[in-house]
Design a protein around this motif. Sequence first.
Motif, mmCIF file in Angstrom:
data_model
loop_
_atom_site.group_PDB
_atom_site.id
_atom_site.type_symbol
_atom_site.label_atom_id
_atom_site.label_comp_id
_atom_site.label_asym_id
_atom_site.label_seq_id
_atom_site.Cartn_x
_atom_site.Cartn_y
_atom_site.Cartn_z
ATOM 1 N N LEU A 121 0.688 -1.122 0.012
ATOM 2 C CA LEU A 121 -0.129 0.029 0.146
ATOM 3 C C LEU A 121 0.793 1.079 0.227
ATOM 4 C CD1 LEU A 121 -2.887 -1.218 2.375
ATOM 5 C CD2 LEU A 121 -2.917 -0.727 0.178
ATOM 6 N N LEU A 122 2.085 1.387 0.554
ATOM 7 C CA LEU A 122 2.911 2.399 0.513
ATOM 8 C C LEU A 122 3.119 2.647 -0.853
ATOM 9 C CD1 LEU A 122 5.554 1.502 3.353
ATOM 10 C CD2 LEU A 122 3.630 3.104 3.446
ATOM 11 N N LYS A 123 3.298 1.823 -1.785
ATOM 12 C CA LYS A 123 3.683 2.059 -3.282
ATOM 13 C C LYS A 123 2.795 1.736 -4.075
ATOM 14 C CE LYS A 123 8.663 2.295 -2.185
ATOM 15 N NZ LYS A 123 10.016 1.625 -2.505
ATOM 16 N N LYS A 124 1.361 1.949 -3.684
ATOM 17 C CA LYS A 124 0.522 1.080 -4.448
ATOM 18 C C LYS A 124 0.304 1.510 -5.986
ATOM 19 C CE LYS A 124 -3.930 2.461 -4.124
ATOM 20 N NZ LYS A 124 -5.157 2.759 -3.525
ATOM 21 N N ASP A 125 0.347 2.855 -6.192
ATOM 22 C CA ASP A 125 0.322 3.362 -7.658
ATOM 23 C C ASP A 125 1.415 2.876 -8.540
ATOM 24 O OD1 ASP A 125 -2.245 4.502 -6.921
ATOM 25 O OD2 ASP A 125 -1.178 6.403 -6.577
ATOM 26 N N LEU A 126 2.634 2.880 -8.013
ATOM 27 C CA LEU A 126 3.677 2.333 -8.656
ATOM 28 C C LEU A 126 3.499 0.961 -9.079
ATOM 29 C CD1 LEU A 126 6.489 3.088 -9.688
ATOM 30 C CD2 LEU A 126 7.558 2.584 -7.331
ATOM 31 N N TYR A 127 3.036 0.125 -8.097
ATOM 32 C CA TYR A 127 3.142 -1.221 -8.220
ATOM 33 C C TYR A 127 2.180 -1.739 -9.254
ATOM 34 C CZ TYR A 127 6.531 -1.974 -4.518
ATOM 35 O OH TYR A 127 7.391 -2.066 -3.589
ATOM 36 N N ILE A 128 0.847 -0.868 -9.317
ATOM 37 C CA ILE A 128 -0.178 -0.946 -10.158
ATOM 38 C C ILE A 128 0.055 -0.837 -11.558
ATOM 39 C CG2 ILE A 128 -2.541 -0.381 -10.856
ATOM 40 C CD1 ILE A 128 -3.220 0.022 -7.859
ATOM 41 N N ASN A 129 0.887 0.260 -11.723
ATOM 42 C CA ASN A 129 1.457 0.549 -12.982
ATOM 43 C C ASN A 129 2.455 -0.335 -13.483
ATOM 44 O OD1 ASN A 129 1.674 2.573 -15.333
ATOM 45 N ND2 ASN A 129 3.542 2.476 -14.569
ATOM 46 N N PHE A 130 3.210 -0.803 -12.581
ATOM 47 C CA PHE A 130 4.215 -2.126 -13.055
ATOM 48 C C PHE A 130 3.387 -3.242 -13.315
ATOM 49 C CE2 PHE A 130 6.665 -5.691 -11.500
ATOM 50 C CZ PHE A 130 7.592 -5.272 -12.444
ATOM 51 N N ILE A 131 2.348 -3.774 -12.519
ATOM 52 C CA ILE A 131 1.727 -4.778 -13.012
ATOM 53 C C ILE A 131 0.958 -4.813 -14.540
ATOM 54 C CG2 ILE A 131 -0.704 -4.618 -12.017
ATOM 55 C CD1 ILE A 131 1.344 -7.808 -11.717
ATOM 56 N N LYS A 132 0.315 -3.695 -14.535
ATOM 57 C CA LYS A 132 -0.030 -3.481 -15.912
ATOM 58 C C LYS A 132 0.848 -3.471 -17.082
ATOM 59 C CE LYS A 132 -3.779 -0.117 -14.600
ATOM 60 N NZ LYS A 132 -4.308 1.227 -14.727
ATOM 61 N N GLN A 133 2.057 -3.057 -16.830
ATOM 62 C CA GLN A 133 3.097 -3.285 -17.781
ATOM 63 C C GLN A 133 3.497 -4.681 -18.017
ATOM 64 O OE1 GLN A 133 4.406 -0.708 -19.911
ATOM 65 N NE2 GLN A 133 2.832 0.460 -19.030
ATOM 66 N N ILE A 134 3.504 -5.196 -17.089
ATOM 67 C CA ILE A 134 3.798 -6.869 -17.116
ATOM 68 C C ILE A 134 2.556 -7.345 -17.926
ATOM 69 C CG2 ILE A 134 3.890 -9.122 -15.982
ATOM 70 C CD1 ILE A 134 6.423 -7.132 -15.691
ATOM 71 N N SER A 135 1.440 -7.061 -17.677
ATOM 72 C CA SER A 135 0.384 -7.615 -18.688
ATOM 73 C C SER A 135 0.576 -7.231 -20.290
ATOM 74 C CB SER A 135 -1.027 -6.908 -18.137
ATOM 75 O OG SER A 135 -2.022 -7.379 -19.148
ATOM 76 N N LEU A 136 0.946 -5.979 -20.263
ATOM 77 C CA LEU A 136 1.355 -5.590 -21.892
ATOM 78 C C LEU A 136 2.445 -6.381 -22.256
ATOM 79 C CD1 LEU A 136 0.669 -1.671 -21.518
ATOM 80 C CD2 LEU A 136 -0.661 -3.461 -22.622
ATOM 81 N N SER A 137 3.456 -6.737 -21.543
ATOM 82 C CA SER A 137 4.729 -7.412 -22.055
ATOM 83 C C SER A 137 4.378 -8.919 -22.417
ATOM 84 C CB SER A 137 5.799 -7.447 -20.973
ATOM 85 O OG SER A 137 6.265 -6.162 -20.719
ATOM 86 N N ILE A 138 3.157 -9.524 -21.384
ATOM 87 C CA ILE A 138 2.843 -10.845 -21.896
ATOM 88 C C ILE A 138 2.007 -10.728 -23.229
ATOM 89 C CG2 ILE A 138 1.339 -12.678 -20.993
ATOM 90 C CD1 ILE A 138 2.053 -12.043 -18.264
ATOM 91 N N THR A 139 1.113 -9.721 -23.199
ATOM 92 C CA THR A 139 0.433 -9.849 -24.507
ATOM 93 C C THR A 139 1.119 -9.451 -25.817
ATOM 94 O OG1 THR A 139 -1.478 -8.447 -23.546
ATOM 95 C CG2 THR A 139 -1.206 -8.073 -25.694
ATOM 96 N N SER A 140 2.226 -8.663 -25.842
ATOM 97 C CA SER A 140 3.327 -8.651 -26.726
ATOM 98 C C SER A 140 3.941 -9.974 -26.998
ATOM 99 C CB SER A 140 4.516 -7.642 -26.417
ATOM 100 O OG SER A 140 5.283 -7.632 -27.389
ATOM 101 N N ARG A 141 4.431 -10.576 -25.859
ATOM 102 C CA ARG A 141 4.978 -11.899 -26.082
ATOM 103 C C ARG A 141 4.062 -12.942 -26.870
ATOM 104 N NH1 ARG A 141 6.850 -15.522 -27.659
ATOM 105 N NH2 ARG A 141 8.253 -16.974 -26.737
ATOM 106 N N LEU A 142 2.764 -12.868 -26.506
ATOM 107 C CA LEU A 142 1.757 -13.575 -27.342
ATOM 108 C C LEU A 142 1.629 -13.406 -28.536
ATOM 109 C CD1 LEU A 142 -1.283 -13.377 -24.638
ATOM 110 C CD2 LEU A 142 0.117 -15.560 -25.198
ATOM 111 N N HIS A 143 1.811 -11.917 -28.805
ATOM 112 C CA HIS A 143 1.570 -11.770 -30.579
ATOM 113 C C HIS A 143 3.148 -12.337 -30.961
ATOM 114 C CE1 HIS A 143 -1.558 -9.296 -31.218
ATOM 115 N NE2 HIS A 143 -1.415 -8.728 -29.842
ATOM 116 N N GLN A 144 4.166 -12.405 -30.543
ATOM 117 C CA GLN A 144 5.371 -12.973 -31.152
ATOM 118 C C GLN A 144 5.245 -14.551 -31.200
ATOM 119 O OE1 GLN A 144 8.554 -11.983 -28.697
ATOM 120 N NE2 GLN A 144 8.391 -10.084 -28.979
ATOM 121 N N GLU A 145 4.657 -14.998 -30.172
ATOM 122 C CA GLU A 145 4.390 -16.607 -30.349
ATOM 123 C C GLU A 145 3.373 -16.776 -31.368
ATOM 124 O OE1 GLU A 145 4.838 -20.695 -29.515
ATOM 125 O OE2 GLU A 145 5.964 -18.734 -28.850
#
Length: 569
Positions: A121-145
Amino acid sequence: MKLLENIKNDIELYADAISQLIGIDVEIMGKNFKRLVGTGLLKDKVGQNMYQDSHVYRSVLYSGELCIIINPREEEICKTCPSREICKETLEISTPIFFNEDIVGVIGLICFDQKQKENFLLKKDLYINFIKQISLSITSRLHQENEKIIAKNNNELLLNIIDRIPDSIIITNEDKKIEMINKSGLTLLKNINSNSKIKINNETKMSDKKEFSLEYNNTTHDVIGDIIEINNSTDNSKTLYIFQESDKFRTYLQQINTNLSKNFIFSSPEMSLIYSKIYKVAKTTSTVFITGESGTGKEVVARLIHSNSDRKDKPFIAVNCGAIPDSLIESEFFGYVKGAFTGANPNGKIGFFEQANEGTIFLDEIGDMPLSLQVKLLRVLQEKVICPIGSNNSKKIDIRVIAATNREPEELVKENKFREDLYYRLNVFPIDIPPLRNRKKDIEDLAKYFIRKYSKLFNRSNIKISDEVMEFFQSYSWPGNIRELKNVTEYIVNVIEEKDNEILLKHLPNKLFKSSNIIEDKTLAEIEKETIQNLLIKYGSSSKDKEKISEILDIGIATLYRKIKLYNL
């Protein structure tokens, strides 16, 4: 989703990265509710079906929006959860994974103690943005696959198609390494593999294709086909090779037309190109001008053009322009009517042009035609009419003209021995036949053909040509070209003994052994060795034979013995 499972190793790395950075457990679930990845306390549940424990995840799969539960069991979404009473979570964040606008999975971040929750909770906004970026990275990897699978499927489809093509096909990348090869290619190129690197040597033009040596893994194959460079937008150039064995292609080329002259024997790329020209021009009415040394087969080419044309059932009139006396040449070409001049045939005479009407006239050695007749020939070509001697009436004729000369027509024009306007009128479709010495691949085929021909004609059993004789044939200059080779083989079949079934150097005419006829550059030692070797084969190796050889060479007998030992003969 199968695609998500294909990149399981990658998403495990993503999950570990999130878990270590944020300090909470991570799990990733596919839309089929199968837990693909888990860290910490969730690791043992990988591979299990999560349908009963995915109350929140189902909501995320439906809405496609990130969901944060700061107070599990107390928030509105938790009130309908069947696992509410046994839930041990202190915080949960779930975010969807998209692919082509479809939700294919969910990333879940779960805290199981209060300290993890407070840290998050101390860094909630930062971590939420990070998890969204990970989701986008997985999406990008899915397109490559997905692109990889599409490419693989396309390659399999393409390979399935090209495997049904009888020609050998290879596709290489920018480093000339093989990316694809069809079954025909694998059959022809025995020890080739996907790591093989292709190299092209000795590329020449043959017919409308290319003849080249295809080299790989220290192996070389002579093939004929096409080499096509393919450049795409990614700058990853590829090369497509479509080919077949040279010998098979020549056989096919010679069988294209059933009217192919049996006397037109070739295997060299030079004559393959000539044949291609013959085959193309035969179907037209264009005037053809054939040049080449005496004995190269100019009349054979002319007859081949005629026999493959629409005029094949009409006359073919061959005229040697240099063999007709000047006093008769005009009457021979144009003919004459009854009573045209004293001594003329009382019935008149039909000239060569009229005899060839609707067919083909072959004007051989046209460079020897008198200038006076050249003017009239030009008029015939332009107006397609003739007027016999003694007649006032012109006759319309329909002829195709094929001319030939063993001289250089341009030089004749410069020397004012040949009309320039007639030369350009004849030189519509030029064919220059190379001499036999410049197409060594044909020598063996022609020699074997003539030996078979005369053996059959003279009722002889099949006679083979020894390697020594064939090597000599290849080195000889053949100034008389095919005509000389034909005469030599006829001579051989005449003189060879009935008991002999192989042609040796001793059976060849003496004139062929003149060193001036050898066109290859050789050292004095090589010439000396070959001369002694040829004489030993011709006269024998007894003491008496060697005395005769020493006399022929004008050297002492001791010197001859020393050289025989030196050259290990």
